[in-house]
Design an enzyme around this catalytic site. Structure first.
Site, PDB file in Angstrom:
ATOM      1  CD1 TRP A 102     -65.441  -5.918  95.453  1.00 35.20           C
ATOM      2  CD2 TRP A 102     -63.805  -4.890  96.565  1.00 35.20           C
ATOM      3  NE1 TRP A 102     -65.139  -6.672  96.554  1.00 35.20           N
ATOM      4  CE2 TRP A 102     -64.141  -6.065  97.254  1.00 35.20           C
ATOM      5  CE3 TRP A 102     -62.795  -4.074  97.087  1.00 35.20           C
ATOM      6  CZ2 TRP A 102     -63.508  -6.462  98.434  1.00 35.20           C
ATOM      7  CZ3 TRP A 102     -62.163  -4.458  98.264  1.00 35.20           C
ATOM      8  CH2 TRP A 102     -62.517  -5.637  98.923  1.00 35.20           C
ATOM      9  CG  ASP A 169     -61.703  -4.989  90.048  1.00 33.60           C
ATOM     10  OD1 ASP A 169     -61.249  -6.139  89.919  1.00 33.60           O
ATOM     11  OD2 ASP A 169     -61.991  -4.484  91.153  1.00 33.60           O
ATOM     12  CE  LYS A 193     -62.057 -11.677  96.173  1.00 33.65           C
ATOM     13  NZ  LYS A 193     -61.915 -10.301  95.748  1.00 33.65           N
TER      14      LYS A 193
HETATM   15  C1  LIG Z   1     -61.770  -8.858  96.310  1.00 34.74           C
HETATM   16  C2  LIG Z   1     -61.920  -7.790  95.307  1.00 34.74           C
HETATM   17  C3  LIG Z   1     -61.078  -6.660  95.304  1.00 34.74           C
HETATM   18  C4  LIG Z   1     -60.015  -6.432  96.346  1.00 34.74           C
HETATM   19  O1  LIG Z   1     -58.947  -7.235  96.101  1.00 34.74           O
HETATM   20  P1  LIG Z   1     -57.616  -7.211  97.000  1.00 34.74           P
HETATM   21  O2  LIG Z   1     -56.744  -8.148  96.237  1.00 34.74           O
HETATM   22  O3  LIG Z   1     -58.000  -7.678  98.364  1.00 34.74           O
HETATM   23  O4  LIG Z   1     -57.089  -5.828  97.010  1.00 34.74           O
HETATM   24  C5  LIG Z   1     -61.259  -5.734  94.306  1.00 34.74           C
HETATM   25  N1  LIG Z   1     -62.206  -5.885  93.361  1.00 34.74           N
HETATM   26  C6  LIG Z   1     -63.028  -6.943  93.338  1.00 34.74           C
HETATM   27  C7  LIG Z   1     -64.064  -7.054  92.266  1.00 34.74           C
HETATM   28  C8  LIG Z   1     -62.917  -7.932  94.310  1.00 34.74           C
HETATM   29  O5  LIG Z   1     -63.743  -8.985  94.294  1.00 34.74           O
END
Ligand SMILES: *Cc1c(COP(=O)(O)O)cnc(C)c1O
Length: 356
Positions: A102, A169, A193
């Site tokens: 990511w 993030d 998540k």
């Molecule tokens: C799942 C995830 C993403 C991607 O997220 P989307 O909503 O599918 O774009 C980005 N960063 C992390 C840390 C993730 O776990």
């Protein structure tokens, strides 16, 4: 029977959230209308959006500190792009920490806007740890990191100190542990998540860092536009925001982030202790960087896989296959996963040991 759901995302939500969301699909607030058919401009939904945005700041301890919370669309992946669009100056540069898939996605998008400096990477060891002891260039427009690496099972415990804007993030560990969130200038997280269903992304922004790039930003990608329009620049994902609000209310009732952190630590300790004790299993991530959300582990002897897989499936467990880039197993223990579910997995691991 309800499964013990270890899915990495979209993930398990509290049972009472599922029930309330289901009820709102049939009859929202006793209005005789479904949450799916009401106007996003209706009084009832504006109240949902306002409460959700306020509750985010309350739970993160960011009230009255110059922050705004937004519920946007496009997933965390769109924030990979929106962050440099809003923060990177013309011929500017940005600094990134490469801790996995990511983080890499974020770096790739930033390259379209200017120079990206990768301050450190753990790629050579398939991202089994968090790099430390790196220097962040003070002339970069911002520093970006990924707090929890969902795929590899590592998590940043100590965030680097820097004078430049700190962007993080937190898709897979938002609301899971106490941090001084006021150290961050932008926090973003895909809802699916740890907060709600797929379809919305939470973005928390310290407003004063915006408007400094001199770059023309299309409205839909412009954080300031979304702030001015109170997260209603266009039709928001009504159901995803409502369900996220239900989860935030559940979390508040439970005692907020400090309360869930204790539960999350108990779950993680229970599983990691078994991974370390049981000679049939190995942990993947180095111990000091282990994630309390996503535990990655492998079988020492791959020949035991068929039996182990049959056993955990029979125990009602779902979603512990590892990501294809790591292999083995990954148990995602997000906020709503009960401690009892972790006990079931640990019992299966012990039982495997007894059988062999
Ligand atoms: C799942 C995830 C993403 C991607 O997220 P989307 O909503 O599918 O774009 C980005 N960063 C992390 C840390 C993730 O776990």
């Amino acid at each position: 029977m309800k499964k013990h759901n270890y899915s990495a995302g979209p993930c398990i939500l509290p049972q009472e959230v599922f029930e309330k969301a289901a009820q709102a699909v049939l009859n929202f607030n006793n209005s005789g209308l479904s949450i799916l058919e009401i106007s996003h401009r209706s009084k009832d939904f504006v109240a949902v959006m306002d409460e959700a945005r306020a509750l985010v700041l309350e739970l993160l301890n960011l009230e009255g500190k110059g922050y705004q919370a937004l519920f946007l669309q496009g997933g965390a992946s769109l924030e990979f792009l929106r962050v440099p669009y809003n923060l990177m100056k013309e011929s500017g540069k940005a600094a990134y920490l490469d801790t996995g898939t990511w983080a890499n996605g974020a770096i790739k998008e930033a390259k379209a806007f200017g120079e990206t400096v990768v301050v450190a990477s753990s790629k050579d060891e398939n991202y089994n740890h968090i790099p430390k002891g790196f220097t962040i260039p003070s002339d970069a427009n911002y520093f970006h990191c990924t707090s929890n690496n969902t795929i590899f099972g590592t998590q940043i415990k100590d965030f680097p100190k820097t004078d430049i804007p700190l962007v993080c993030d937190m898709s897979s560990d938002i609301f899971s542990r106490t941090l001084d969130f006021s150290k961050f200038d932008i926090i973003y997280a895909g809802a699916q998540k740890n907060m709600g269903p797929a379809g919305t992304t939470l973005v928390v922004i310290k407003e004063e860092i915006l408007g400094k790039t001199g770059r023309a930003i299309p409205n839909i990608l412009n954080y300031q536009q979304h702030i001015t329009k109170e997260s209603m620049y266009n039709t928001p994902p009504v159901f995803a925001v409502y369900t996220s609000l239900l989860t935030l209310q559940w979390l508040k009732k439970l005692g907020g982030v400090p309360a869930i952190e204790k539960i999350n630590e108990a779950k993680a300790n229970l599983l990691y202790n078994e991974i370390d004790r049981n000679t049939l299993f190995n942990g993947v991530a180095v111990k000091e960087d282990r994630s309390i959300m996503n535990a990655t582990f492998t079988l020492v002897n791959p020949e035991h896989q068929e039996l182990f897989d049959t056993m955990w499936k029979e125990a009602g467990i779902s979603g512990i296959n590892g990501h294809r880039s790591v292999g083995g197993y990954r148990a995602s223990m997000y906020n709503a996963l009960p401690l009892e579910s972790v006990q079931v997995l640990v019992d299966v691991m012990k039982e495997l040991e007894n059988k062999i």
